[in-house]
Motif scaffolding. Structure first.
Motif, short mmCIF file in Angstrom:
data_model
loop_
_atom_site.label_atom_id
_atom_site.label_comp_id
_atom_site.label_asym_id
_atom_site.label_seq_id
_atom_site.Cartn_x
_atom_site.Cartn_y
_atom_site.Cartn_z
N GLN A 389 112.51 -12.05 -20.56
CA GLN A 389 113.24 -11.47 -19.42
C GLN A 389 114.81 -10.73 -19.94
OE1 GLN A 389 114.46 -11.88 -16.43
NE2 GLN A 389 112.05 -12.67 -15.74
N SER A 486 103.45 -7.64 -24.72
CA SER A 486 102.57 -8.80 -24.68
C SER A 486 101.75 -9.43 -23.65
CB SER A 486 103.27 -9.59 -25.61
OG SER A 486 104.80 -9.44 -24.67
N PHE A 488 101.88 -12.78 -23.48
CA PHE A 488 101.72 -13.97 -23.77
C PHE A 488 102.16 -15.25 -22.13
CE2 PHE A 488 106.26 -14.73 -24.11
CZ PHE A 488 107.08 -13.62 -23.94
N GLN A 489 101.59 -16.43 -22.84
CA GLN A 489 101.19 -17.54 -21.82
C GLN A 489 102.26 -18.63 -21.44
OE1 GLN A 489 98.09 -16.85 -20.16
NE2 GLN A 489 97.37 -15.43 -21.17
N GLN B 18 99.11 -17.02 -15.30
CA GLN B 18 99.98 -17.39 -16.31
C GLN B 18 98.93 -18.31 -16.94
OE1 GLN B 18 102.29 -15.96 -17.66
NE2 GLN B 18 102.23 -15.04 -15.66
N ILE B 45 109.92 -18.76 -15.09
CA ILE B 45 108.98 -18.06 -13.93
C ILE B 45 109.99 -17.64 -12.62
CG2 ILE B 45 108.57 -19.70 -12.00
CD1 ILE B 45 105.90 -19.84 -12.64
N ASP B 48 111.18 -14.19 -13.83
CA ASP B 48 110.28 -13.42 -12.44
C ASP B 48 110.56 -13.19 -11.37
OD1 ASP B 48 109.26 -12.46 -15.43
OD2 ASP B 48 107.38 -13.89 -15.25
N SER B 95 109.06 -0.35 -20.30
CA SER B 95 107.48 -0.10 -20.27
C SER B 95 106.29 0.66 -20.11
CB SER B 95 107.06 -1.23 -19.29
OG SER B 95 107.37 0.51 -17.68
N ALA B 101 98.62 -3.16 -20.71
CA ALA B 101 97.98 -4.58 -21.26
C ALA B 101 96.57 -5.02 -20.85
CB ALA B 101 99.26 -5.40 -21.25
N PRO B 102 96.25 -6.14 -21.02
CA PRO B 102 94.88 -6.33 -20.78
C PRO B 102 94.94 -7.03 -19.48
CG PRO B 102 95.18 -7.20 -22.89
CD PRO B 102 96.37 -6.65 -22.33
N LYS B 105 95.75 -11.20 -17.25
CA LYS B 105 96.12 -11.70 -18.54
C LYS B 105 97.29 -11.96 -19.16
CE LYS B 105 94.61 -13.42 -22.90
NZ LYS B 105 95.74 -13.23 -24.16
N GLY B 106 98.45 -12.94 -18.64
CA GLY B 106 99.58 -13.12 -19.06
C GLY B 106 100.57 -12.44 -18.83
N TRP B 107 101.45 -12.19 -18.91
CA TRP B 107 102.82 -11.21 -18.99
C TRP B 107 103.10 -9.71 -18.82
CZ3 TRP B 107 107.28 -14.77 -21.23
CH2 TRP B 107 108.00 -15.97 -20.21
N GLY B 108 102.33 -9.81 -19.92
CA GLY B 108 101.94 -8.26 -19.82
C GLY B 108 101.74 -7.66 -18.60
N GLY B 109 100.59 -8.48 -18.41
CA GLY B 109 99.67 -8.18 -17.29
C GLY B 109 99.94 -7.48 -15.68
N LEU B 110 100.86 -9.17 -15.20
CA LEU B 110 101.69 -9.18 -15.07
C LEU B 110 103.19 -8.34 -14.54
CD1 LEU B 110 102.98 -11.74 -12.62
CD2 LEU B 110 104.23 -12.11 -14.39
N TRP B 111 103.94 -7.95 -15.88
CA TRP B 111 104.93 -6.61 -15.68
C TRP B 111 104.47 -5.30 -15.25
CZ3 TRP B 111 109.47 -6.19 -15.27
CH2 TRP B 111 110.15 -5.46 -15.91
N ILE B 114 104.09 -5.88 -11.68
CA ILE B 114 105.60 -5.52 -10.71
C ILE B 114 106.20 -4.66 -10.98
CG2 ILE B 114 107.63 -6.41 -11.01
CD1 ILE B 114 106.50 -9.23 -12.30
#
Ligand SMILES: Cc1cc2nc3c(=O)[nH]c(=O)nc-3n(C[C@H](O)[C@H](O)[C@H](O)COP(=O)(O)OP(=O)(O)OC[C@H]3O[C@@H](n4cnc5c(N)ncnc54)[C@H](O)[C@@H]3O)c2cc1C
Lengths: 602, 117
Positions: A389, A486, A488-489, B18, B45, B48, B95, B101-102, B105-111, B114
């Motif tokens: 964030q 990254s 991360f989870q 996540q 969350i 996001d 970005s 990003a893979p 998986k995780g925030w990278g992919g999500l970003w 978005i």
């Protein structure tokens, strides 16, 4: 007297406590070592501080006290802590009163204020449990709702001042279903509950802060009236986390007091001790170690006063700032103590040899600061969860509302500016609106560029400051990319790499805090501060955390910084960007403690 | 899809990604903690969601409305969000510089999703 009002209390307290090197003064090194040897609680010291009415400075003015700002608070806690962290920490458990100033009813505030002021009352914070440590939601302490209140059952351990406190702030589960709204916070007034239904646990023997009242508290179906609940039922975790933002940031003051004494007593030794026909201080290597320690203290100063004032100017950002400071300042100053121990040589390990053995007590006592109130790891974790964030807000806010940003930064970092009153209700669980300190780097670079026309500044020093600030910007940009890429989870199984990212973030935040402190105070903190050599050297030290020495501009001459350190030592002033006056040391000393007050031979 | 459904499916996907579990295993009426979502995660969350909905939300939203169904209903009824209209891609932020990003998986992919990059 100091022109800056926020240092008056610290100076007055110093004056009245007297020289810690004089065995007859209150909180003298001799007295605190004797107490430590006997593992005895510092009752006499604590009583003295109450009679001095220091507790009034923990209570906001609107609640009938004298507290006005955290920068003032930080300064007097440093004074206590430079003499004795055991007593300093014991007295300062009162800073948990902030939970009440933040969330209490008028009646609760009045109760607590009068308990502190009129009854020399003290508090403890009972969050931890033996089985659950940092896992607050995992706790077993239960408060079951009954008519008019709750029945409390469970045990809190290890708790500082659990036995001696009249008020315990207890976190307990009020909703057996669990979840983030399952906890409530209670201000348990022991005088008003059934003494048969609670008990204190035995003293815990510790490695440092040996005289502390370390124990625990146990409740067994103890009736706690509704009036002792802080805030609404279910708000305990939220309140606890917000309260930590305050106390964690302020923990930095304990470390700063300790680092001051570690450096001062080592300097005394290095200046007096003769080897090979010269003093230890005359040898370049020990001199460099001590000078670097002084620089580290100045760096930490900028961060600590920054967050202290930031509470008033950007409370919504403090979730990030306080995690940075709790991690960075305490661990940096722990390293300072370790580094200077080498210069003190064998005496660092002795309990009587030099200044009554205060150094080894500092070493032991200080080791707890980075651990309690949220360990370094817990703070980095709190920060790393926010990194994405923070990166997003930095991108989103880039180039926007620069005037407002600049105003906020100057109010925060310019020590002469009046702060708005702190409003605890404005704290946020996670950072809102980004981190001004890193957001403002572009502004900082622009201000630095303008200084090129200032003929009072050495162009080489300014060149270094600008170059290092540009390196910070590059490093921040690449950290942003790293964070964005990254994967991360959620949860607690974060990769160690994310902790490294959080660490880098802390270093960059600290470096930027130093830059603003300089920019905004150049005209009122004296010549040494203004010439900026300390800043160039400090930024280089910080960037060494991120880049190898080869990749950085070379180290400038540090003799001006060394000289300033000696001046502050000789004049009994705090090692600080605001070197306020300490109690004057007396000249008559025992022969083993002899230390001629030397001028630096340069 | 109406607003409530859109928010629900966003949250389901988000949380499934996540926590690396299948979206079909998430029931919108179950408390989120049951899926191992930590209290601080559910604060994170919200950040996001704010980006996605372009609205300021209470950070304890998922503490006070601990199921996906309750949270979505609250957002539509009380906050008045309508995701179809507001779900514009965010500026690509830092970005641009990143490689993919893979995925998933995780925030990278999500970003990536978005930001539309
Ligand atoms: C001198 C002293 C005074 C104290 N005073 C008080 C007091 O007044 N009030 C009070 O409530 N408590 C107090 N405590 C307790 C202190 O806050 C706890 O010790 C602390 O919360 C850590 O708990 P723990 O020791 O059980 O370690 P645990 O929480 O069990 O941690 C064990 C390990 O797990 C790691 N870990 C924990 N969380 C994370 C995470 N999120 N990510 C990665 N790794 C993690 C830790 O780094 C550590 O390596 C005091 C402790 C001491 C020693």
């Amino acid at each position: 007297m100091q022109q800056l009002k926020q240092f008056w209390v610290a100076e007055a307290l110093e004056k009245d406590l007297g020289d810690p090197g004089n065995p007859n003064s209150m909180m003298s090194f001799k007295q605190v070592m004797d107490l430590d040897e006997k593992e005895e609680f510092p009752d006499e010291i604590i009583d003295w501080l109450y009679n001095w009415k220091l507790q009034h400075y923990y209570i906001p003015t609107e609640c009938g006290g004298e507290f006005t700002g955290f920068d003032e608070f930080i300064s007097f806690v440093r004074v206590l802590s430079r003499r004795d962290q055991t007593a300093g920490i014991a007295f300062t458990t009162m800073f948990w009163s902030y939970l009440v100033w933040m969330a209490g009813t008028e009646e609760q505030k009045q109760n607590l204020a009068s308990f502190m002021k009129d009854n020399n009352g003290t508090m403890c914070l009972a969050y931890s449990e033996k089985a659950h440590g940092s896992d607050l939601l995992g706790g077993d302490m239960k408060a079951t709702k009954v008519e008019g209140g709750y029945l409390m059952t469970g045990e809190k351990w290890p708790i500082n001042r659990a036995t001696r406190s009249g008020v315990s702030f207890v976190l307990a589960q009020t909703d057996p279903a669990g979840g983030p709204r399952s906890l409530s916070l209670f201000m348990v007034e022991k005088s008003k509950i059934d003494p048969a239904k609670y008990s204190n646990l035995p003293k815990i023997l510790t490695h440092g802060i040996r005289g502390s009242d370390m124990s625990g508290i146990k409740f067994d179906h103890c009736f706690i009236p509704d009036a002792m609940r802080l805030g609404a039922e279910g708000t305990g975790l939220e309140l606890a986390l917000k309260g930590f933002q305050i106390t964690r940031a302020l923990c930095a003051a304990f470390s700063q007091g300790a680092a001051d004494t570690a450096l001062r007593t080592t300097l005394k030794f290095a200046l007096g001790r003769k080897l090979y026909g010269k003093t230890v201080f005359d040898m370049p290597q020990p001199r460099r170690t001590l000078t670097d320690a002084f620089l580290d203290i100045l760096i930490c100063d900028c961060c600590t006063y920054g967050v202290g004032r930031g509470f008033s100017t950007v409370p919504e950002q403090i979730s990030a700032w306080s995690a940075v400071v709790k991690y960075f300042v305490t661990t940096t100053l722990e390293t300072v103590v370790n580094n200077v121990s080498v210069v003190l040589g064998s005496r660092f390990y002795m309990r009587e040899a030099h200044d009554w053995g205060i150094f080894q007590k500092v070493l032991r006592d200080n080791a707890i600061i980075s651990m309690f109130d949220g360990s370094s790891i817990v703070n980095l974790h709190a920060l790393l969860l926010q990194l994405r964030q923070l990166t997003k807000s930095r991108a989103r806010n880039a180039g926007k509302n620069l005037e407002a940003l600049s105003t906020r930064l100057s109010t925060t970092f310019d020590l002469t500016q009046t702060l708005p009153a702190f409003d605890g209700k404005k704290l946020e669980l996670v950072n809102r609106g980004g981190d001004d300190v890193l957001q403002g780097l572009e502004l900082a670079i622009a201000s630095l560029e303008k200084l090129k026309s200032d003929s009072n500044l050495n162009p080489d020093t300014l060149y270094q400051i600008i170059t290092f600030t540009e390196i910070m910007r590059e490093e921040l940009n690449s950290l942003d990319v790293e964070i964005t890429e990254s994967t991360f989870q959620f949860g607690h199984e974060q990769e160690p790499e994310f902790f490294d990212m959080a660490r880098k973030y802390c270093v960059l935040h600290a470096a930027a805090a130093c830059v603003y402190t300089w920019i905004y105070n150049r005209n009122h903190l004296g010549e040494f501060f203004a010439n900026g050599e300390w800043l160039a050297l400090s930024l280089r030290r910080l960037m060494l955390n991120l880049k190898p020495a080869k990749a950085l501009p070379g180290r400038i001459d540090d003799s001006g910084v060394t000289q300033e350190m000696i001046r502050l030592y000789n004049e009994d002033r705090m090692f600080s960007i605001v070197p306020f006056q300490l109690a004057k040391s007396q000249l008559e000393e025992t022969s083993t403690d002899a230390s001629p007050k030397l001028q630096l031979q340069t | 899809m109406n607003s409530v459904d859109t928010i629900q499916s966003w949250l389901v996907n988000q949380i499934a990604t996540q926590l690396k579990i299948g979206p079909e295993t998430i029931k919108v009426t179950e408390p989120l903690t049951r899926y191992g979502l930590d209290s601080i995660d559910s604060v994170t969350i919200v950040g996001d969601m704010e980006d996605w909905l372009d609205a300021e939300l209470p950070s304890t939203l998922l503490w006070d409305y601990p199921t996906i169904a309750k949270a979505a209903q609250y957002l539509v009824d009380e906050v008045g969000v309508s995701p179809e209209e507001t779900a514009t891609p965010q500026p690509a932020a830092a970005s641009q510089a990143k490689a993919e990003a893979p995925a998933g998986k995780g925030w990278g992919g999500l970003w990536n999703k978005i930001s539309g990059s």
